[in-house]
Design a protein around this motif. Structure first.
Motif, short mmCIF file in Angstrom:
data_model
loop_
_atom_site.label_atom_id
_atom_site.label_comp_id
_atom_site.label_asym_id
_atom_site.label_seq_id
_atom_site.Cartn_x
_atom_site.Cartn_y
_atom_site.Cartn_z
N PHE A 58 52.34 -63.27 69.25
CA PHE A 58 53.18 -62.46 69.52
C PHE A 58 53.24 -60.97 68.79
O PHE A 58 53.34 -61.38 67.34
N GLY A 72 52.88 -57.64 67.18
CA GLY A 72 54.38 -56.52 66.67
C GLY A 72 54.12 -55.49 65.76
O GLY A 72 53.83 -56.22 65.36
N SER A 73 55.75 -54.74 65.57
CA SER A 73 55.24 -54.42 63.68
C SER A 73 56.13 -54.93 63.30
O SER A 73 55.57 -54.88 62.16
N PHE A 74 57.01 -55.88 63.41
CA PHE A 74 58.29 -56.01 62.51
C PHE A 74 58.30 -55.30 61.48
O PHE A 74 58.19 -55.70 60.47
N GLY A 98 66.51 -60.99 66.37
CA GLY A 98 65.70 -60.60 67.99
C GLY A 98 64.32 -61.14 68.79
O GLY A 98 63.91 -61.91 69.28
N HIS A 99 63.95 -60.61 67.28
CA HIS A 99 62.29 -61.04 67.26
C HIS A 99 61.81 -63.32 67.52
O HIS A 99 61.85 -64.31 67.80
N LYS A 136 50.93 -44.96 61.74
CA LYS A 136 52.27 -45.55 61.76
C LYS A 136 52.99 -45.28 60.75
O LYS A 136 52.42 -45.63 59.45
N ARG A 172 55.82 -61.49 75.05
CA ARG A 172 56.67 -60.97 74.32
C ARG A 172 57.92 -60.53 74.82
O ARG A 172 58.60 -61.43 75.33
N GLY A 173 58.76 -59.68 74.14
CA GLY A 173 60.03 -60.01 74.42
C GLY A 173 60.95 -59.33 75.37
O GLY A 173 60.46 -57.54 74.94
N ARG A 219 64.21 -56.41 76.86
CA ARG A 219 65.47 -56.55 76.30
C ARG A 219 66.78 -55.32 77.55
O ARG A 219 67.19 -55.91 77.16
N THR A 223 65.60 -61.48 75.83
CA THR A 223 66.48 -61.41 75.25
C THR A 223 67.39 -62.42 75.20
O THR A 223 67.78 -62.23 75.72
N LYS A 273 71.91 -60.00 71.91
CA LYS A 273 71.11 -59.97 70.94
C LYS A 273 70.12 -58.40 71.26
O LYS A 273 69.23 -58.86 71.08
N ILE A 326 69.48 -55.05 69.39
CA ILE A 326 69.05 -55.42 67.98
C ILE A 326 67.21 -54.98 68.06
O ILE A 326 66.85 -55.18 68.82
P1 ADP Z 1 55.92 -53.15 69.10
O1 ADP Z 1 56.36 -52.20 67.91
O2 ADP Z 1 54.86 -53.46 69.61
O3 ADP Z 1 57.32 -52.51 69.81
P2 ADP Z 1 58.26 -54.76 67.79
O4 ADP Z 1 58.58 -55.13 66.64
O5 ADP Z 1 59.55 -53.74 67.62
O6 ADP Z 1 56.51 -54.19 67.44
O7 ADP Z 1 58.31 -55.96 68.76
C1 ADP Z 1 57.83 -56.85 68.77
C2 ADP Z 1 58.10 -57.58 69.95
O8 ADP Z 1 59.51 -58.53 70.07
C3 ADP Z 1 58.11 -56.75 71.72
O9 ADP Z 1 57.76 -57.27 72.54
C4 ADP Z 1 59.98 -56.23 72.43
O10 ADP Z 1 59.66 -56.15 72.82
C5 ADP Z 1 60.57 -58.04 71.00
N1 ADP Z 1 61.89 -57.54 70.61
C6 ADP Z 1 62.09 -56.93 69.64
N2 ADP Z 1 63.41 -56.82 69.53
C7 ADP Z 1 63.83 -58.02 70.18
C8 ADP Z 1 65.14 -58.59 70.98
N3 ADP Z 1 66.75 -58.37 69.82
N4 ADP Z 1 65.52 -59.23 71.87
C9 ADP Z 1 64.42 -60.23 71.95
N5 ADP Z 1 62.56 -59.19 72.12
C10 ADP Z 1 62.38 -58.81 71.08
#
Ligand code: ADP
Length: 153
Positions: free
Chosen positions: A7, A9-11, A17-18, A42, A88-89, A91, A121, A125, A128
């Motif tokens: 999974f 992401g930047s987190f 949501g994550h 970044k 991946r999520g 939204r 999602t 949520k 978010i």
């Molecule tokens: P990135 O910089 O890769 O977009 P993020 O940390 O923003 O990293 O997101 C990582 C993953 O989590 C992505 O697949 C994003 O769509 C998903 N994500 C972020 N926020 C939510 C949320 N509220 N509900 C579901 N998925 C989410």
């Protein structure tokens, strides 16, 4: 064969949501690696150590969820960790378009059959995002309802 998902992401920071995506994916895979992608172009609000700590504390209840970091291509990180899946999520339609391009690209650049698995999602949520959470934090708003309990500034 073990089903391993990354999974990525930047987190910055992890949000509920994550966490929702991680919790719902937990029964689907034998192992999930939450992987912080390091992008030197970044700038982040929370440094890598802090983001790792927040995620580790948030997923502590899952024995099969680990946290790691990587530089470079997500597919290379997957291959290194024998992961067959990228999690991946989704939204909204904007996420869909963006994710579609990345997923197709990832399939095109590796012949190892890494599949991207998307979870929608949970309702309530989808609004978010880490970037909005950072704005709320910077401006003294009540961010606590948007992030796991362990995320505090
Ligand atoms: P990135 O910089 O890769 O977009 P993020 O940390 O923003 O990293 O997101 C990582 C993953 O989590 C992505 O697949 C994003 O769509 C998903 N994500 C972020 N926020 C939510 C949320 N509220 N509900 C579901 N998925 C989410």
């Amino acid at each position: 064969m073990e089903r391993i998902a990354v999974f990525p992401g930047s987190f910055d920071p992890i949000t509920i949501g994550h966490l929702d995506i991680i919790e719902r994916a937990a029964p689907l895979f034998d192992k999930i690696i939450v992987a912080i992608g390091i992008n030197s172009a970044k700038t982040y609000m929370f440094d890598l150590e802090q983001r790792l700590k927040f995620i580790e504390a948030s997923v502590a209840k899952f024995d099969h969820v680990t946290v790691d970091q990587y530089e470079g291509l997500t597919v290379d990180f997957c291959l290194k960790n024998n992961a067959q899946f990228i999690l991946r999520g989704l939204r909204n339609p904007a996420d869909f378009e963006f994710e579609k391009a990345i997923a197709h690209t990832n399939r095109a650049i590796t012949n190892k059959g890494i599949e991207t698995v998307f979870l929608l999602t949970s309702s309530g949520k989808s609004y978010i995002s880490s970037s909005i959470v950072r704005d709320v934090m910077r401006n003294g708003g009540d961010y606590k309802i948007l992030v796991p309990d362990v995320v505090r500034i």
